[in-house]
Design a protein around this motif. Structure first.
Motif, PDB file in Angstrom:
ATOM      1  N   THR A   1      30.813  16.338  86.112  1.00 15.97           N
ATOM      2  CA  THR A   1      30.677  16.107  84.671  1.00 15.97           C
ATOM      3  C   THR A   1      29.219  15.898  84.255  1.00 15.97           C
TER       4      THR A   1
ATOM      5  N   GLU B   1      27.678  18.930  82.671  1.00 13.34           N
ATOM      6  CA  GLU B   1      28.445  19.541  81.576  1.00 13.34           C
ATOM      7  C   GLU B   1      27.537  20.252  80.560  1.00 13.34           C
TER       8      GLU B   1
ATOM      9  N   HIS C   1      34.777  21.468  81.761  1.00 11.06           N
ATOM     10  CA  HIS C   1      33.348  21.240  81.546  1.00 11.06           C
ATOM     11  C   HIS C   1      32.492  22.313  82.230  1.00 11.06           C
TER      12      HIS C   1
END
Ligand SMILES: NC(=O)C1=CN([C@@H]2O[C@H](COP(=O)(O)OP(=O)(O)OC[C@H]3O[C@@H](n4cnc5c(N)ncnc54)[C@H](OP(=O)(O)O)[C@@H]3O)[C@@H](O)[C@H]2O)[C@@H](O)CC1
Ligand SMILES: Nc1ncnc2c1ncn2[C@@H]1O[C@H](COP(=O)(O)OP(=O)(O)O)[C@@H](O)[C@H]1O
Length: 284
Positions: free
Chosen positions: A132, A135, A160
């Motif tokens: 993440t 992202e 993501h």
């Protein structure tokens, strides 16, 4: 050909330890941890790696988190890891052969440590914050990935990193298998897309599916931290010399089988400790 993941004699044989082995025959896994109060996820992964049979497992955390982690760990070793420069220095030890980054790592530390870890070209699991954190700018991650990496996104994390594939899958324009397979080719590594149906694909277009339904259902895996344990199982198996794809397949089978073995009421820390009974049951 799509492989349905079940326990095979090859898998069982690869899980055994030989009578003349020593701890370094089964590799040394390094699990990176984040700041104070966030160590649980990395400790779950580290314990799972050790239970999966890695010869040594070290948890590497910031100096400020040493006391917290020391209070929880015994067989898992502990070291302070202040920065990526120090991480690169650790690769002088060629016995350190597998890494896990993401569980509880925190985005700032992930952004610094992931490129440093991938520079080492060791077998590496990237999960949670290691996915993440990239992202908004996935370029540095995709540029550094290599074929010894396993990415273990849940569907939110997959979205993501591979927004176009996730959109097509969610819209029903592409199967989960096709989305995972395309992601693996694009990333140039193994991708494991989680869920009650877990799909694993390699850059070489090997594909495997684990369906936790019917007799194989494992609904108690829907609990915080169970994905951190899966990351740990996979890094532990890679430390022992399993290929990324095989480690992802065997880790997924062990994860669900351990959950079934434990049964209702399971929480994440029960999973690593369910492995010894499971190993006995499957005749290791
Ligand atoms: N014991 C510990 O120390 C534990 C520590 N942990 C650590 O905490 C950190 C952050 O982890 P986290 O759990 O807060 O964030 P995460 O899972 O990314 O959810 C964020 C958003 O993603 C989505 N989403 C989630 N699952 C999805 C799915 N299956 N399918 C689809 N979407 C899904 C959903 O967003 P939505 O799609 O609903 O907008 C959700 O709100 C990380 O370091 C982790 O390791 C945890 O592992 C727990 C145990
Ligand atoms: N209903 C379910 N049946 C089987 N496995 C499940 C189910 N729900 C979740 N899992 C598994 O549990 C794990 C959850 O991982 P993840 O979403 O990353 O959680 P966390 O971040 O809390 O560790 C994954 O391996 C997923 O495949």
């Amino acid at each position: 050909m799509i492989r349905q993941i079940t326990l095979t004699e090859t898998m069982r044989a690869a899980l055994r330890k030989g009578v003349e082995d020593h701890k370094f025959s089964h590799g040394h896994a390094l699990v990176l941890a984040g700041g104070p109060g966030r160590g649980g996820a990395a400790r779950l992964a580290a314990r799972a790696a050790l239970r999966a049979g890695a010869g040594l497992v070290t948890l590497a955390c910031p100096q400020v988190s040493l006391a917290e982690n020391a209070a929880h760990l015994t067989a898992v070793m502990l070291t302070a890891l202040p920065d990526a420069y120090t991480l690169r220095g650790m690769f002088a030890d060629t016995r350190l052969n597998a890494l896990c980054l993401g569980p509880g790592l925190g985005a700032p530390r992930a952004l610094e440590m992931v490129p440093g870890a991938l520079w080492g070209r060791r077998a590496t699991v990237l999960d949670a914050d290691a996915l993440t954190a990239f992202e908004h700018d996935p370029g540095p991650l995709f540029n550094a990935l290599h074929d010894k990496v396993v990415l273990t996104p849940h569907p939110g994390e997959f979205r993501h990193l591979f927004p176009d594939l996730a959109r097509a899958w969610e819209a029903g324009e592409m199967s989960k298998i096709e989305a995972t397979s395309r992601a693996a080719v694009r990333a140039g590594c193994t991708v494991l897309l989680k869920g009650h149906e877990t799909v694993i694909a390699s850059a070489a277009e090997e594909i495997a599916v684990h369906s936790a339904t019917g007799e194989m259902a494992a609904p108690w895996l829907a609990t915080a931290g169970s994905g951190d344990v899966l990351a740990g199982l996979i890094v532990g198996l890679m430390a022992r010399g399993h290929s990324p794809f095989e480690a992802a397949c065997s880790g997924t089978w062990l994860h669900a089988a351990a959950a079934r073995q434990f049964g209702p009421g399971l929480i994440a820390e029960d999973l690593p400790d369910a492995l010894p009974a499971l190993f006995r049951d499957i005749g290791l």
